[in-house]
Design an enzyme around this catalytic site. Structure first.
Site, mmCIF file in Angstrom:
data_model
loop_
_atom_site.group_PDB
_atom_site.id
_atom_site.type_symbol
_atom_site.label_atom_id
_atom_site.label_comp_id
_atom_site.label_asym_id
_atom_site.label_seq_id
_atom_site.Cartn_x
_atom_site.Cartn_y
_atom_site.Cartn_z
ATOM 1 N N ASP A 229 0.148 1.566 4.447
ATOM 2 C CA ASP A 229 -1.138 1.439 5.130
ATOM 3 C C ASP A 229 -2.079 0.649 4.229
ATOM 4 O O ASP A 229 -2.549 1.167 3.215
ATOM 5 C CB ASP A 229 -1.739 2.823 5.440
ATOM 6 C CG ASP A 229 -0.894 3.590 6.434
ATOM 7 O OD1 ASP A 229 -0.374 2.967 7.370
ATOM 8 O OD2 ASP A 229 -0.749 4.809 6.256
ATOM 9 N N LEU A 230 -2.347 -0.586 4.573
ATOM 10 C CA LEU A 230 -3.118 -1.478 3.719
ATOM 11 C C LEU A 230 -4.434 -0.847 3.294
ATOM 12 O O LEU A 230 -5.273 -0.517 4.138
ATOM 13 C CB LEU A 230 -3.382 -2.803 4.457
ATOM 14 C CG LEU A 230 -4.195 -3.853 3.691
ATOM 15 C CD1 LEU A 230 -3.457 -4.279 2.428
ATOM 16 C CD2 LEU A 230 -4.499 -5.051 4.581
ATOM 17 N N ASP A 231 -4.620 -0.678 1.976
ATOM 18 C CA ASP A 231 -5.845 -0.127 1.389
ATOM 19 C C ASP A 231 -6.180 1.264 1.918
ATOM 20 O O ASP A 231 -7.333 1.688 1.877
ATOM 21 C CB ASP A 231 -7.037 -1.067 1.629
ATOM 22 C CG ASP A 231 -6.925 -2.344 0.813
ATOM 23 O OD1 ASP A 231 -6.361 -2.287 -0.293
ATOM 24 O OD2 ASP A 231 -7.385 -3.396 1.286
ATOM 25 N N GLU A 232 -5.185 1.987 2.420
ATOM 26 C CA GLU A 232 -5.440 3.312 2.982
ATOM 27 C C GLU A 232 -4.491 4.371 2.433
ATOM 28 O O GLU A 232 -4.264 5.397 3.060
ATOM 29 C CB GLU A 232 -5.351 3.271 4.514
ATOM 30 C CG GLU A 232 -6.423 2.409 5.167
ATOM 31 C CD GLU A 232 -6.364 2.436 6.686
ATOM 32 O OE1 GLU A 232 -5.702 3.347 7.229
ATOM 33 O OE2 GLU A 232 -6.953 1.550 7.310
#
Length: 288
Positions: A229-232
């Site tokens: 999860d990109l940047d999550e």
């Protein structure tokens, strides 16, 4: 000057059950281990218990093998997953970076002065710009350029270098590339990323300029584990600073970079001191 011995660190988690604190602390007392610091938390939603203990063995005959032999039967009764970390252990941390040098500079300074109890065996970048900084610290620097076409090969090279240098942790110190799902799987649970707190409102290029246009009143940073999860990924720590109308875009950038530095430092410190537990998509963090 008072010399304080580095402690052994015990960490464990298990399903919530009556007696979890007692089984650990009673064993420590019976084994003659003096507890310097203890943190515990029971997640009532996940129904899972977490504990971290710093301790000093009182006898000269202490050994990790004997500890394992004697504690394992008690841990099994509670379905406890646990680990013991030696005082002298210095994790090997590989750093990935692009062109921004503020986080790398800060980490290398803290490494050099002993504020971060780590080894930095290698620095990897998709740009050549920071090679001189790595060389000044006598750390191998690998410039691995990347394009959309060469991304799979470049990421494979990174993984090979991480294996070559036996890296236990990877730090993305403003490495400005989106990792592929394959790469994220390779680094799952052992890579920390830092990014500014202006996401998702101000994406892409010049986020601080976008934020200035909207009159933001706070800037900050988030350090988290890398996942698909990109940047999550699961958040380790965050930092924030208030700003006002007198802050122009360059001032916001400077303030934001200050927060990024300290936030990333704390995230790495918490990780290497075994203060972070992955709890599903969340974390339990016993900050000091």
């Amino acid at each position: 000057m008072v010399h304080i011995k580095k402690p052994w660190i015990f960490t464990a988690s298990c399903p919530s059950k009556l007696g979890t604190v007692d089984v650990v602390t009673r064993f420590m007392a019976e084994a003659g281990n003096y507890v310097d610091e203890i943190h515990s938390f029971d997640d009532h939603v996940a129904k899972r218990f977490f504990i971290r203990i710093e301790f000093q063995p009182q006898g000269e005959s202490f050994s990790a093998e004997q500890f394992d032999l004697e504690f394992s039967p008690r841990a099994t009764e509670f379905e406890m997953e646990w680990a013991l970390t030696k005082p002298e252990h210095k994790p090997r941390v590989a750093i990935l970076v692009s062109k921004y040098d503020h986080c790398l500079n800060d980490l290398l300074y803290r490494h050099r002065t002993g504020q971060l109890n780590i080894e930095v065996p290698v620095i990897i970048s998709n740009h050549p710009d920071l090679k001189a900084l790595a060389e000044w610290h006598d750390i191998p620097y690998y410039h691995l350029p990347i394009t959309a076409e060469t991304k799979p090969q470049q990421e494979k090279q990174i993984i090979e270098l991480l294996e070559k240098y036996d890296a236990e942790l990877v730090v993305l110190a403003r490495y400005m590339q989106v990792l592929s799902p394959w790469m994220c799987d390779q680094l799952n649970g052992k890579a920390i990323n830092i990014h500014h707190s202006l996401l998702p409102g101000f994406k892409g290029a010049r986020p601080y300029h976008q934020a200035w246009e909207k009159g933001v009143k706070m800037v900050g940073a988030t350090a988290h584990y890398v996942n698909n999860d990109l940047d999550e990924g699961p958040i380790i720590t965050q930092g924030i600073q208030t700003v006002d109308h007198a802050f122009y875009p360059e001032d916001l950038i400077s303030k934001g970079q200050d927060v990024e530095r300290i936030t990333l430092f704390n995230a790495i410190r918490y990780h290497i001191e075994k203060r972070v537990f992955l709890n599903g998509s969340r974390t339990v963090v016993f900050s000091s």
